[in-house]
Design an enzyme around this catalytic site. Structure first.
Site, PDB file in Angstrom:
ATOM      1  N   SER A 169       3.860   4.034   2.891  1.00  0.00           N
ATOM      2  CA  SER A 169       5.090   3.571   4.064  1.00  0.00           C
ATOM      3  C   SER A 169       4.503   3.568   5.323  1.00  0.00           C
ATOM      4  CB  SER A 169       6.053   4.805   4.346  1.00  0.00           C
ATOM      5  OG  SER A 169       6.232   5.963   3.037  1.00  0.00           O
ATOM      6  N   HIS A 197       8.395   2.063  -2.077  1.00  0.00           N
ATOM      7  CA  HIS A 197       8.351   0.579  -1.145  1.00  0.00           C
ATOM      8  C   HIS A 197       7.985  -0.560  -2.128  1.00  0.00           C
ATOM      9  CE1 HIS A 197       8.902   2.469   2.649  1.00  0.00           C
ATOM     10  NE2 HIS A 197       8.292   3.374   2.373  1.00  0.00           N
ATOM     11  N   LYS A 227      15.987   1.697  -1.336  1.00  0.00           N
ATOM     12  CA  LYS A 227      15.158   0.293  -0.461  1.00  0.00           C
ATOM     13  C   LYS A 227      15.356  -0.990  -1.036  1.00  0.00           C
ATOM     14  CE  LYS A 227      12.220   3.838   1.503  1.00  0.00           C
ATOM     15  NZ  LYS A 227      11.327   4.840   1.185  1.00  0.00           N
TER      16      LYS A 227
END
Ligand SMILES: *Cc1c(COP(=O)(O)O)cnc(C)c1O
Length: 377
Positions: A169, A197, A227
């Site tokens: 991250s 991610h 996300k």
């Protein structure tokens, strides 16, 4: 008196510039702090799916999945996740944080060993602690250090779990999954990889780094629906037996209210679009290449780049000043500082919705500090 220590601690936080506050980003700002990698969080198709689900099922699920909270929507979402991840099954949690917090203690305990990348996300760190297993950290991305620890400690423990983010991250770099999984086979260790991610961003089908690295063993994949998928919630994907086991063992799944109909339906639509609209992913990667070129990071290969660009800064005041300079220019580029990260930085994250012009505007501001500070990467 009893609560005075809070005043005292707050003062220390403020003096160290560690005190955090929230602020809303004005809608006309360019946002470089978003995890909405494909721009799905404001997509009409997701909104409509959520609205339809509310009308059909209501706003709440009224209970946990094992009691009154289960809906056919959850089955549908879990099937979609398993399909995207190319696993036998999947399990949806109320957040990615809860998925990790519940899964790790279900897999290992007091007599077991966890080997963890030193920069793992907070929920992996806390999941590991909660398990009661012995935890050894390996140097960031360093599979040789991991091998050293396996060699040294593996035989002393019963089970062993290797835990890592796939994309990190705060640094934006990518774990050497191929090497990690190869080591896990040699030493009889399980592997759990957090694709928060990476899901929707990496791999030909947008499945993640596991797909890109062509991992063909049944490892444990976790991720978030919040996300690139544009909704809210988390998941674990893996073998049918793993998922069956977690349904009876993961306390953060058993003892919490089932994901809301709106979030579940939006996530279903988000995953459908990840599969059916690869042009969103294309657009994101065009943006990544543009900023990488501007920052002279073009030498990095695909494995070394991601939508996350940390801009290292020499100290906290200069980091906050740069964030403020962005803000004055109607750009949000967040300052990230200790204790979240060891050293302060501006963290730029790109989405498919940024225009080339917006990226160039960010670069114009970044350029100004590259000449007058030293710590910039
Ligand atoms: C964001 C993130 C999470 C948390 O996911 P939520 O669904 O927001 O709780 C977990 N792991 C990693 C690596 C993340 O970046």
């Amino acid at each position: 008196m009893t609560y005075n220590w809070i005043d005292h601690d707050l003062l220390i936080l403020e003096k160290a510039n560690w005190c955090r506050t929230v602020r809303q980003i004005p809608s006309e700002f360019v946002n470089f702090g978003s995890n909405d990698y494909l721009g799905l969080a404001e997509d009409d198709r997701l909104k409509n799916a959520a609205i339809e689900a509310i009308e059909k099922y209501g706003t709440g699920t009224t209970g946990s999945r094992l009691l009154s909270g289960h809906r056919d929507l959850h089955d549908e979402l879990e099937a979609k996740i398993a399909r995207l991840k190319q696993t036998e099954d999947a399990l949806v949690f109320s957040s990615g944080y809860l998925a990790n917090l519940g899964t790790i203690p279900a897999l290992v305990g007091k007599r077991d060993l966890i080997l963890a990348d030193q920069y793992n996300h907070s929920c992996l760190v806390n999941g590991c602690r909660l398990s009661g297993a012995t935890i050894k950290e390996f140097h960031h991305l360093d599979w040789q250090d991991l091998e050293f620890l396996l060699e040294k400690y593996r035989s002393v423990f019963q089970r062993c779990l290797i835990v890592t983010n796939s994309v990190f991250s705060m640094t934006g770099d990518v774990a050497p999954l191929k090497e990690i999984v190869a080591l896990s086979s040699c030493y009889g260790a399980m592997v759990m990889v957090d694709e928060a991610h990476a899901t929707g961003v990496f791999g030909k089908n947008g499945s993640g780094v596991v797909e890109m690295a062509e991992i063909d063993q049944p490892i444990i994949q976790v991720g978030t629906l919040s996300k690139a998928i544009g909704s809210l919630g988390g998941f674990v994907a893996g073998t049918a037996k793993l998922i069956k086991y977690l349904r009876s063992r993961a306390s953060t799944w058993i003892y919490t209210t089932a994901l809301s109909p709106a979030d579940t339906a939006a996530a279903i639509k988000g995953i459908e679009l990840i599969s059916s609209a690869p042009e969103l992913r294309e657009k994101l990667w065009q943006n990544i290449r543009r900023l990488a070129n501007l920052l002279h990071r073009e030498k990095q290969n695909e494995l070394g780049s991601s939508p996350i660009f940390p801009i290292g800064m020499p100290d906290i005041p200069s980091t906050l000043a740069l964030a403020e300079r962005f803000w004055q220019n109607s750009i949000y580029a967040p300052a990230i500082r200790p204790p979240t990260v060891p050293s302060p930085r501006i963290r730029i994250s790109l989405t498919a919705k940024h225009s080339p012009d917006q990226i160039d505007r960010a670069w114009e501001i970044l350029k100004t500090i590259r000449s007058d500070s030293t710590g910039v990467e």
